[in-house]
Design an enzyme around this catalytic site. Structure first.
Site, PDB file in Angstrom:
ATOM      1  N   CYS A  21       0.669  -1.046  -0.129  1.00  0.00           N
ATOM      2  CA  CYS A  21       0.660  -0.316  -0.007  1.00  0.00           C
ATOM      3  C   CYS A  21       0.896   1.686   0.062  1.00  0.00           C
ATOM      4  CB  CYS A  21      -0.615   0.077   1.265  1.00  0.00           C
ATOM      5  SG  CYS A  21      -1.855  -1.665   1.468  1.00  0.00           S
ATOM      6  N   ARG A  45      -5.027   6.709   0.655  1.00  0.00           N
ATOM      7  CA  ARG A  45      -4.180   5.435   0.209  1.00  0.00           C
ATOM      8  C   ARG A  45      -5.181   5.287  -0.354  1.00  0.00           C
ATOM      9  NH1 ARG A  45      -5.943   1.843   4.296  1.00  0.00           N
ATOM     10  NH2 ARG A  45      -3.703   0.255   4.035  1.00  0.00           N
ATOM     11  N   ASN A  72       0.708  -3.212   4.958  1.00  0.00           N
ATOM     12  CA  ASN A  72       1.381  -3.956   5.491  1.00  0.00           C
ATOM     13  C   ASN A  72       2.915  -3.679   6.155  1.00  0.00           C
ATOM     14  OD1 ASN A  72       1.057  -6.588   5.233  1.00  0.00           O
ATOM     15  ND2 ASN A  72       1.860  -7.282   3.044  1.00  0.00           N
TER      16      ASN A  72
END
Length: 342
Positions: free
Chosen positions: A3, A17, A80
């Site tokens: 991400c 995002r 992540n």
């Protein structure tokens, strides 16, 4: 899951995002009103709190937010962080909060990013699973409002809180690496480059067609990473963000925000996982905190959709959940849609 998260300031402050994944996680836009009861594992229930909006998996009527903003303009996103995220067991004398509870806990109680960061200094982030079938995801977080930005990392040594002057976050390695790595690109520029390669050639008579000059636009940024690794996305998103120029109205700012994140998005087929699947940017979001609006688009529908926090009953007790749009819509200007009729 990979991400990219950014903040952006033009006339207003924006936060959002790309969420890159090889499969949908059941995401829906969820609005949590002030009186929805949050039940925590180790803390008292939070029955009254600030309202919030974001993208979540809603399981057992509980919004598991990937990112969200509250009515005070505080924003947070989880990204992540495998191999580095380290959640702890329960610790006496600390504020114990499960990783999946972190976003509602912070947004429910904090009026600013600084206040949320102060809450985290007493926190112990635990590895409790939401259910047996939903183990905790290894995450780190970007926390921001219009005045401050932080990165929060739960690592083996405990919870680390870093001021984030860049306003960008991707994935591994830990955040201090990215702040050092970006120094390798200080020479890049959106401007037309000058000849610093061999200036003495010109003084030796290499003029006219032999003069060393750019052969096209954009050469000042040669060397900007083009791959989608976390370190490269951090650099490219930072370059696009900090060199961004956009119009002055809200629509232009929102459009520009999406264009910045388009510059670090993943095209299906370009990133293959070890399992043979393909990661894509399954959605991109832009939050306009002052207005409480959550904008998003998906991989299969580039039309920007919006959900307004303040159009809901923010004093209620019931979640409002909106299905994500996934079918591309074409706006025909000459009746071209008739070719699909009859």
């Amino acid at each position: 899951m990979m991400c990219t998260c950014i903040t952006f300031r033009a006339n207003e402050f924006y936060f959002g995002r790309n969420l890159d994944l090889d499969v949908s996680f059941g995401e829906k836009v969820a609005v949590t009103p002030r009186n929805y009861p949050f039940h925590f594992r180790y803390l008292p229930d939070l029955s009254e709190h600030y309202a919030m909006i974001g993208m979540a998996n809603v399981t057992k009527n509980y919004p598991l937010y990937a990112e969200a903003a509250n009515e005070k303009g505080v924003c947070i996103a989880g990204l992540n962080f495998p191999g580095n995220a380290c959640y702890q067991d329960f610790k006496r004398g600390k504020i114990n909060i499960a990783s999946y509870e972190l976003i509602p806990w912070l947004l429910g109680k904090s009026k600013s990013a600084d206040e949320a960061a102060q809450m985290l200094r007493e926190a112990n982030i635990t590895g409790d699973a939401f259910t047996e079938q939903m183990p905790p995801a290894p995450l780190h977080w970007m926390l921001a409002d219009q005045a401050s930005c932080y990165v929060v990392e739960a690592v083996e040594e405990g919870v680390k809180i870093y001021p984030n002057p860049i306003g960008v976050l991707t994935n591994n390695p830990p955040f201090p690496f990215h702040l050092d790595y970006i120094r390798n690109f200080l020479h890049l520029s959106p401007e037309t480059p000058e000849n610093h390669f061999a200036k003495r050639l010109e003084s030796a008579g290499f003029q006219g067609k032999w003069r060393l000059t750019p052969y096209g636009e954009g050469m000042g940024a040669i060397g900007l990473p083009g791959d989608v690794s976390p370190a490269s996305r951090f650099v490219r998103a930072s370059f696009l963000k900090w060199n961004s120029v956009c119009g002055e109205d809200a629509e232009a700012e929102i459009s520009q925000f999406f264009h910045i994140l388009d510059g670090v998005s993943m095209v299906r087929g370009s990133v293959q996982t070890e399992e043979g699947k393909y990661e894509t940017t399954i959605y991109t979001c832009c939050i306009r905190p002052r207005e409480g609006i959550y904008y998003y688009k998906t991989y299969d529908d580039s039309q920007i959709c919006g959900v307004d926090l303040f159009q809901e009953d923010i004093n209620g007790r019931t979640l409002s959940v909106y299905e994500v749009k996934r079918r591309q819509r074409v706006i025909w200007q000459n009746g071209g849609n008739k070719r699909n009729e009859g």
